[in-house]
Design an enzyme around this catalytic site. Structure first.
Site, PDB file in Angstrom:
ATOM      1  N   ASP A  39       7.902   3.405   4.112  1.00 26.59           N
ATOM      2  CA  ASP A  39       6.714   2.526   4.589  1.00 26.59           C
ATOM      3  C   ASP A  39       8.548   1.982   4.989  1.00 26.59           C
ATOM      4  O   ASP A  39       9.469   1.970   5.491  1.00 26.59           O
ATOM      5  CB  ASP A  39       7.248   1.577   2.808  1.00 26.59           C
ATOM      6  CG  ASP A  39       6.064   1.547   1.885  1.00 26.59           C
ATOM      7  OD1 ASP A  39       6.445   1.553   1.283  1.00 26.59           O
ATOM      8  OD2 ASP A  39       4.712   1.184   2.394  1.00 26.59           O
ATOM      9  N   ASP A  63      -2.309  -1.516  -1.086  1.00 25.87           N
ATOM     10  CA  ASP A  63      -1.922  -1.113  -1.215  1.00 25.87           C
ATOM     11  C   ASP A  63      -1.079  -2.270  -1.669  1.00 25.87           C
ATOM     12  O   ASP A  63      -0.904  -3.306  -0.884  1.00 25.87           O
ATOM     13  CB  ASP A  63      -0.843  -0.340   0.405  1.00 25.87           C
ATOM     14  CG  ASP A  63       0.284  -0.900  -0.140  1.00 25.87           C
ATOM     15  OD1 ASP A  63       1.407  -0.665   0.982  1.00 25.87           O
ATOM     16  OD2 ASP A  63       1.086  -0.666  -0.755  1.00 25.87           O
TER      17      ASP A  63
HETATM   18  C1  DX5 Z   1       4.798  -3.298   0.619  1.00 22.79           C
HETATM   19  C2  DX5 Z   1       4.774  -1.865   0.660  1.00 22.79           C
HETATM   20  C3  DX5 Z   1       4.544  -0.689  -0.420  1.00 22.79           C
HETATM   21  C4  DX5 Z   1       5.263  -1.012  -1.429  1.00 22.79           C
HETATM   22  C5  DX5 Z   1       3.990  -1.023  -2.725  1.00 22.79           C
HETATM   23  O1  DX5 Z   1       5.333  -3.798   1.539  1.00 22.79           O
HETATM   24  O2  DX5 Z   1       3.670  -1.389   2.046  1.00 22.79           O
HETATM   25  O3  DX5 Z   1       3.892   0.146  -0.091  1.00 22.79           O
HETATM   26  O4  DX5 Z   1       6.229  -0.487  -1.304  1.00 22.79           O
HETATM   27  O5  DX5 Z   1       4.815  -0.944  -4.203  1.00 22.79           O
HETATM   28  P1  DX5 Z   1       4.205  -1.323  -5.141  1.00 22.79           P
HETATM   29  O6  DX5 Z   1       2.870  -0.037  -5.856  1.00 22.79           O
HETATM   30  O7  DX5 Z   1       5.011  -1.597  -6.062  1.00 22.79           O
HETATM   31  O8  DX5 Z   1       3.633  -3.058  -5.011  1.00 22.79           O
END
Ligand code: DX5
Length: 216
Positions: A37, A174
């Site tokens: 990310d 996501d």
């Molecule tokens: C948030 C990111 C995600 C995040 C997901 O902006 O794009 O990929 O890391 O994390 P969780 O699964 O904890 O929501």
């Protein structure tokens, strides 16, 4: 790679960066992709990391680079150089069809597959002009910027709409994906699931990822 009907991509944003390589190795046997990310503090209210950090990740799994940046065209080259297998940019920051096509071409010329992402408040129509040409649609189920947020179930309607219109398109979700929300994502038509906190905060990461697959 285990079950082929769904791709599981741990998001390393929730990993312990003091031991990043170890964290990657702890999920690698049970995962299909590794999501990276990239946040610039402008497009999203957080600053994560760039290629200078991501280049140290050693893995046999495809690196899935999610660009949450205001200027994705300026970042593509450096991620192609470190071997990104897949790069996703946001529809909200690349609006013109010519700009989108040029960016998609640059990503493909560098040997990576390409995806377009839409935020929870962004309608599917904002990406429709390229959905027939991209390899992946990313439907964000949280407002991007942080891990550990709650799943926004309203976005499932967009997944159903996209799946109905594009039966063969890879649809990734996501944000807030866990063993309770993953079945909803799958039912709506998603076949690629990113999870950060659910996997990296789990006592048993293997089981956590297996539970996401059970949703298939
Ligand atoms: C948030 C990111 C995600 C995040 C997901 O902006 O794009 O990929 O890391 O994390 P969780 O699964 O904890 O929501």
């Amino acid at each position: 790679m285990s079950d082929s009907s769904v791709i599981i991509a741990p998001s390393i944003l929730s990993a312990d960066f003091r031991i990043l390589q170890q964290e990657v190795e702890s999920v690698e046997p049970y995962a299909d992709w590794i999501q990276v990310d990239v946040m610039d503090g402008h497009f999203v209210p957080n600053l994560s990391f760039g290629a200078p950090v991501a280049k140290w990740i050693e893995t046999n799994l495809p690196l899935d680079v999610h660009l949450m940046v205001q200027n994705p065209a300026d970042r593509v080259e450096e991620f192609l150089k470190i071997g990104a297998a897949h790069i996703t940019f946001h529809a909200e920051v690349v609006e013109g069809i010519e700009d989108r096509k040029a960016l998609m071409q640059a990503i493909r010329d560098g040997g990576a597959t390409v995806g377009i992402a839409i935020n929870p408040e962004t309608p599917l129509s904002a990406a429709e002009d390229v959905l027939g040409e991209v390899d992946l649609l990313l439907v964000m189920s949280v407002h991007p910027g942080f891990g550990g947020q709650e799943f926004i179930s309203e976005v499932l309607e967009k997944v159903k709409e996209a799946r109905a219109a594009h039966p063969d398109l890879m649809i990734q979700m996501d944000g807030g994906v866990d063993n309770k929300t993953a079945p909803l994502c799958r039912e709506a038509g998603a076949n690629n699931l990113v999870a950060g906190s659910f996997i990296f905060r789990a006592e048993n990461r293997e089981q956590a990822m297996a539970s996401l697959r059970e949703s298939a």
